[in-house]
Design an enzyme around this catalytic site. Sequence first.
Site, PDB file in Angstrom:
ATOM      1  N   ARG A 122       0.725  -1.266  -0.103  1.00 38.21           N
ATOM      2  CA  ARG A 122       0.037   0.165   0.032  1.00 38.21           C
ATOM      3  C   ARG A 122       0.809   1.218   0.032  1.00 38.21           C
ATOM      4  NH1 ARG A 122      -3.511  -3.168  -1.683  1.00 38.21           N
ATOM      5  NH2 ARG A 122      -4.506  -4.672   0.050  1.00 38.21           N
TER       6      ARG A 122
ATOM      7  N   LYS B  14      -0.673 -15.468   7.412  1.00 41.46           N
ATOM      8  CA  LYS B  14      -2.009 -15.824   6.731  1.00 41.46           C
ATOM      9  C   LYS B  14      -1.714 -16.718   5.524  1.00 41.46           C
ATOM     10  CE  LYS B  14      -1.144 -11.528   4.128  1.00 41.46           C
ATOM     11  NZ  LYS B  14      -1.784 -10.053   3.749  1.00 41.46           N
ATOM     12  N   HIS B  15      -2.933 -17.286   5.098  1.00 41.27           N
ATOM     13  CA  HIS B  15      -4.344 -17.156   5.534  1.00 41.27           C
ATOM     14  C   HIS B  15      -4.672 -18.628   6.096  1.00 41.27           C
ATOM     15  CE1 HIS B  15      -3.638 -14.427   2.100  1.00 41.27           C
ATOM     16  NE2 HIS B  15      -4.519 -13.742   2.738  1.00 41.27           N
TER      17      HIS B  15
ATOM     18  N   HIS C  49     -11.621 -13.186  -3.057  1.00 41.88           N
ATOM     19  CA  HIS C  49     -11.875 -11.679  -3.471  1.00 41.88           C
ATOM     20  C   HIS C  49     -13.333 -11.791  -4.037  1.00 41.88           C
ATOM     21  CE1 HIS C  49      -7.824 -11.129  -2.398  1.00 41.88           C
ATOM     22  NE2 HIS C  49      -8.117 -10.053  -1.997  1.00 41.88           N
TER      23      HIS C  49
ATOM     24  N   ASP D  74      -9.849 -12.496   7.431  1.00 40.36           N
ATOM     25  CA  ASP D  74      -9.448 -11.611   6.407  1.00 40.36           C
ATOM     26  C   ASP D  74     -10.492 -10.760   6.300  1.00 40.36           C
ATOM     27  OD1 ASP D  74      -8.157 -10.924   4.146  1.00 40.36           O
ATOM     28  OD2 ASP D  74      -8.313 -12.871   3.232  1.00 40.36           O
TER      29      ASP D  74
END
Length: 478
Positions: free
Chosen positions: A88, A179-180, A192, A262
């Site tokens: 990010r 994760k996951h 997603h 998540d």
Amino acid sequence: MDTGQKAGQVLLPFFKGTDAAAHAAVIERLHLSGAIIMGDNVPKGPQGQVDPAAMTAANQQLATATRADGDSWPGLIGVDQEGGVVARLGLPLTEWPAPMSFGAAGSEPLAREAGGGLAAELAPLGFTVDFAPDTDVTIGPKDPTIGARSMSSDPDAAAALGAAFSHGMLGAGILPVAKHFPGHGSVTADSHLSLPVQPATVEELRGRDWKPFQAAVAGGAPMIMTGHIAVPALEPGVPASLSAPTYQALRGLGFNGVAVTDALNMEAVNKQYPSGAAAVKALAAGADLLLMPADVDQAHAAIVRAVASGELSAQRLDEAATRVATMMTWRGRTGAPQGAAPGSGAALSAKVSAAAVTVLSGPCTGPLVPGAVQVTGGGPGDRERFAAAAARAGLAVGSGPVVNLIGYGGRPAGGDIAVALDAPWPLQESAAPVKLAVYGRSDGAFDALAAVLAGKATAPGKLPAAVGSFPLGTGCAP
């Protein structure tokens, strides 16, 4: 704490835009544990790069709001910063290659050093949590979601490298998140978009997907994320993140830390459990921290109502809130290390890429090209970065053998030399006689590539996953 305060303590929401003050007010009103910073929350300077001072100020506002009730522990200020495609925060922070680089390099000390280097740039900005590393074991090209976010298709390598990276992060003052669970690298759908189904038996999962999580537990992992994956062997049709047998299995590994879901706004969950239902179901199942509910007000209200009606036991909410508060109290007591300036990890990032470059086919010594090359393929900016790296390595660009760059999600390539900049699977059907995997698009990754092409460096990496007829471990190194 009253029920409303406890309900807030188990929620870690997102917000839209760069108005941190507005979200700080929401944190105070709902007694939230903190916030996760997504791409649209990152303040940018005039050149489009991250503004570190503004990011620090925003995170400080959010952190201050988490203590409005007089809490003695710091808030959770989280971010997804894995390296590779999941980052990010861009420049001027260090750009890191894909985590699969660590599997190719095969060095636990290097993974630990890199985990520390990445985290050391986050801590001074006010982050306390990074949702990394991804410790999933990839099955290769049939894995549509994880790919080069996985360190390896070898469960033991993924376990050792993931634990090392996490230890590095902890040493720099950032809480890592493995994760996951119960393993997203071996399912063939993207959570997603829909709910993937994991057909493996519990015994098969223990021998493959759960090994990195067992290593994380053994290494004292503070947090483990559950994925939105249905595992019929545990509970058919229910996302693992909302499944009591899944949390029982995780605790069965000896995990006593914070189990975080998540993102609850993902379609695998949001389609079936809207309007706060997912938050209540996840908590009741055994989750301690609920990440990114689609609507945090609805989620908070639903938790309070569920406790009042008896649908959710007050004891379960107490347990979850206590785990979160305990973890952050511990984080507060460890103190904030000195940290590092944005971009200070660039040399280390380049070192990772230099150790990871892998030759699948072609010469292992000497120049792979004469003094000039042509370049094609890649994504935005890739050819420009390649040209700059080529110049630094003494190569001209414009004539000579064709170097075909394959970016994230790219297709097999022709030319004289095919170069995978992310997961190496497209090399399987690439017609180019020379095939290289670089696992990154950073300046350091392109420098590592150019040095190998010019014969100024060897390619020491080994394939961390099979690529067609090229088995796991393929490479030039002995």
